[in-house]
Design a protein around this motif. Structure first.
Motif, PDB file in Angstrom:
ATOM      1  N   LEU A 142      12.048  52.941  50.550  1.00  5.92           N
ATOM      2  CA  LEU A 142      12.553  54.302  50.310  1.00  5.92           C
ATOM      3  C   LEU A 142      12.290  54.707  48.859  1.00  5.92           C
ATOM      4  N   PRO A 143      11.035  55.002  48.494  1.00  5.13           N
ATOM      5  CA  PRO A 143      10.706  55.274  47.090  1.00  5.13           C
ATOM      6  C   PRO A 143      11.194  56.622  46.555  1.00  5.13           C
ATOM      7  N   ASP A 144      11.552  57.542  47.438  1.00  2.00           N
ATOM      8  CA  ASP A 144      12.027  58.855  47.009  1.00  2.00           C
ATOM      9  C   ASP A 144      13.530  58.782  46.746  1.00  2.00           C
ATOM     10  N   PRO A 145      13.995  59.130  45.534  1.00  2.00           N
ATOM     11  CA  PRO A 145      15.428  59.027  45.227  1.00  2.00           C
ATOM     12  C   PRO A 145      16.337  59.769  46.211  1.00  2.00           C
ATOM     13  N   ALA A 146      15.933  60.948  46.681  1.00  2.00           N
ATOM     14  CA  ALA A 146      16.776  61.699  47.618  1.00  2.00           C
ATOM     15  C   ALA A 146      16.908  60.952  48.945  1.00  2.00           C
ATOM     16  N   ALA A 147      15.813  60.405  49.448  1.00  2.00           N
ATOM     17  CA  ALA A 147      15.857  59.636  50.701  1.00  2.00           C
ATOM     18  C   ALA A 147      16.651  58.345  50.503  1.00  2.00           C
ATOM     19  N   PHE A 148      16.457  57.694  49.372  1.00  2.00           N
ATOM     20  CA  PHE A 148      17.193  56.462  49.043  1.00  2.00           C
ATOM     21  C   PHE A 148      18.699  56.729  49.098  1.00  2.00           C
ATOM     22  N   LEU A 149      19.127  57.798  48.425  1.00  2.00           N
ATOM     23  CA  LEU A 149      20.548  58.127  48.370  1.00  2.00           C
ATOM     24  C   LEU A 149      21.076  58.550  49.742  1.00  2.00           C
ATOM     25  N   ALA A 150      20.295  59.310  50.491  1.00  2.00           N
ATOM     26  CA  ALA A 150      20.717  59.735  51.832  1.00  2.00           C
ATOM     27  C   ALA A 150      20.922  58.528  52.748  1.00  2.00           C
ATOM     28  N   HIS A 151      20.007  57.584  52.707  1.00  2.00           N
ATOM     29  CA  HIS A 151      20.146  56.371  53.520  1.00  2.00           C
ATOM     30  C   HIS A 151      21.336  55.530  53.064  1.00  2.00           C
ATOM     31  N   LEU A 152      21.573  55.487  51.766  1.00  2.00           N
ATOM     32  CA  LEU A 152      22.713  54.735  51.247  1.00  2.00           C
ATOM     33  C   LEU A 152      24.028  55.362  51.716  1.00  2.00           C
ATOM     34  N   LYS A 153      24.078  56.686  51.739  1.00  2.00           N
ATOM     35  CA  LYS A 153      25.273  57.379  52.255  1.00  2.00           C
ATOM     36  C   LYS A 153      25.511  57.001  53.716  1.00  2.00           C
ATOM     37  N   ARG A 154      24.443  57.013  54.508  1.00  2.00           N
ATOM     38  CA  ARG A 154      24.582  56.652  55.920  1.00  2.00           C
ATOM     39  C   ARG A 154      25.034  55.204  56.066  1.00  2.00           C
ATOM     40  N   LYS A 155      24.498  54.317  55.242  1.00  2.00           N
ATOM     41  CA  LYS A 155      24.922  52.917  55.300  1.00  2.00           C
ATOM     42  C   LYS A 155      26.420  52.807  55.011  1.00  2.00           C
ATOM     43  N   ALA A 156      26.927  53.660  54.139  1.00  2.00           N
ATOM     44  CA  ALA A 156      28.349  53.645  53.788  1.00  2.00           C
ATOM     45  C   ALA A 156      29.213  54.310  54.858  1.00  2.00           C
ATOM     46  N   GLY A 157      28.575  54.881  55.879  1.00  2.00           N
ATOM     47  CA  GLY A 157      29.337  55.542  56.934  1.00  2.00           C
ATOM     48  C   GLY A 157      29.594  57.016  56.677  1.00  2.00           C
ATOM     49  N   LEU A 158      28.825  57.588  55.780  1.00  2.00           N
ATOM     50  CA  LEU A 158      28.956  59.012  55.443  1.00  2.00           C
ATOM     51  C   LEU A 158      27.767  59.779  56.002  1.00  2.00           C
ATOM     52  N   ALA A 159      27.893  61.089  56.072  1.00  2.00           N
ATOM     53  CA  ALA A 159      26.755  61.925  56.452  1.00  2.00           C
ATOM     54  C   ALA A 159      25.715  61.878  55.335  1.00  2.00           C
ATOM     55  N   ALA A 160      24.455  61.980  55.697  1.00  2.00           N
ATOM     56  CA  ALA A 160      23.375  61.914  54.713  1.00  2.00           C
ATOM     57  C   ALA A 160      23.485  63.010  53.660  1.00  2.00           C
ATOM     58  N   ASP A 161      24.093  64.136  54.022  1.00  2.00           N
ATOM     59  CA  ASP A 161      24.223  65.243  53.070  1.00  2.00           C
ATOM     60  C   ASP A 161      25.611  65.303  52.426  1.00  2.00           C
ATOM     61  N   TYR A 162      26.416  64.254  52.603  1.00  2.00           N
ATOM     62  CA  TYR A 162      27.764  64.256  52.034  1.00  2.00           C
ATOM     63  C   TYR A 162      27.701  64.346  50.505  1.00  2.00           C
ATOM     64  N   TRP A 163      28.547  65.191  49.951  1.00  2.00           N
ATOM     65  CA  TRP A 163      28.748  65.223  48.500  1.00  2.00           C
ATOM     66  C   TRP A 163      30.165  65.709  48.257  1.00  2.00           C
ATOM     67  N   GLY A 164      31.007  64.831  47.708  1.00  2.00           N
ATOM     68  CA  GLY A 164      32.384  65.196  47.436  1.00  2.00           C
ATOM     69  C   GLY A 164      32.808  64.719  46.061  1.00  2.00           C
ATOM     70  N   SER A 165      33.937  65.226  45.612  1.00  2.00           N
ATOM     71  CA  SER A 165      34.424  64.866  44.279  1.00  2.00           C
ATOM     72  C   SER A 165      34.817  63.392  44.187  1.00  2.00           C
ATOM     73  N   ASP A 166      34.981  62.715  45.334  1.00  2.00           N
ATOM     74  CA  ASP A 166      35.352  61.300  45.326  1.00  2.00           C
ATOM     75  C   ASP A 166      34.141  60.370  45.275  1.00  2.00           C
ATOM     76  N   LEU A 167      32.935  60.928  45.317  1.00  2.00           N
ATOM     77  CA  LEU A 167      31.733  60.095  45.341  1.00  2.00           C
ATOM     78  C   LEU A 167      31.481  59.476  43.966  1.00  2.00           C
ATOM     79  N   ARG A 168      31.285  58.171  43.958  1.00  2.00           N
ATOM     80  CA  ARG A 168      31.005  57.409  42.732  1.00  2.00           C
ATOM     81  C   ARG A 168      29.711  56.632  42.923  1.00  2.00           C
TER      82      ARG A 168
END
Length: 182
Positions: A142-168
């Protein structure tokens, strides 16, 4: 490959092999292995992931951490059936030693993405009770940072487009060694 790397790989393989009653390979233990260390052990078979378990924080001696993570990756990774004796010869072991994680400070997702260093950073994402990490090696798929982060969100059980004030986000680097097996 340097001697500490060879020995860490043997330590990990021995931890798995001993489960099957096989004699351990000689390991040149290093004094620093008695200090707390954080490691991940990744197992692949014919180039495909077969198990990956690790510690994000150093809380036990490094030698114990590597051995325990090797056994867990082989026999208790919930994504895979326990390793069978017949698979052992086809398994390639990789050991990654993690630096302490450093928090990222960012204004929004776009700012966070500009701070990620592809092929360098391992990333820990947390939001509420959700948490996941990708080792720096995941950048290979996953060389693209946006795809990397989206997949990481999904791995964490979040939606790929999730962005909230609790995200660290935290980042770390690794020193890694891989066996020269199939």
């Amino acid at each position: 490959m340097d001697e500490p790397g060879i020995s860490l790989l043997r330590l990990a393989r021995n931890a798995i092999s001993e489960h099957f009653g096989l004699a351990p390979q000689p390991v040149a233990e290093q004094p620093e292995w008695r200090q707390p260390g954080a490691s991940f052990v990744t197992l692949t078979r014919h180039g495909e992931l077969r198990g990956c378990i690790g510690s994000l924080e150093a809380w036990r001696p490094l030698a114990e951490d590597v051995a325990a993570n090797a056994r867990t990756a082989a026999f208790r990774d919930p994504r895979f059936a326990p390793l069978a004796a017949g698979e052992l010869a086809d398994i390639r072991v990789e050991v990654s030693l993690l630096t302490p994680a450093q928090p990222l400070s960012f204004r929004d997702e776009a700012d966070a993405l500009t701070q990620l260093r592809p092929h360098i950073d391992g990333v820990i994402l947390s939001a509420g009770r959700h948490r996941a990490t990708f080792l720096p090696q995941v950048w290979e798929q996953l060389p693209d940072p946006a795809a990397f982060l989206a997949h990481l969100k999904r791995k964490a059980g979040l939606a790929a487009d999730y962005w909230g004030s609790d995200l660290r986000l935290e980042r770390y680097t690794v020193e890694k060694w891989r066996e020269d097996r199939p």
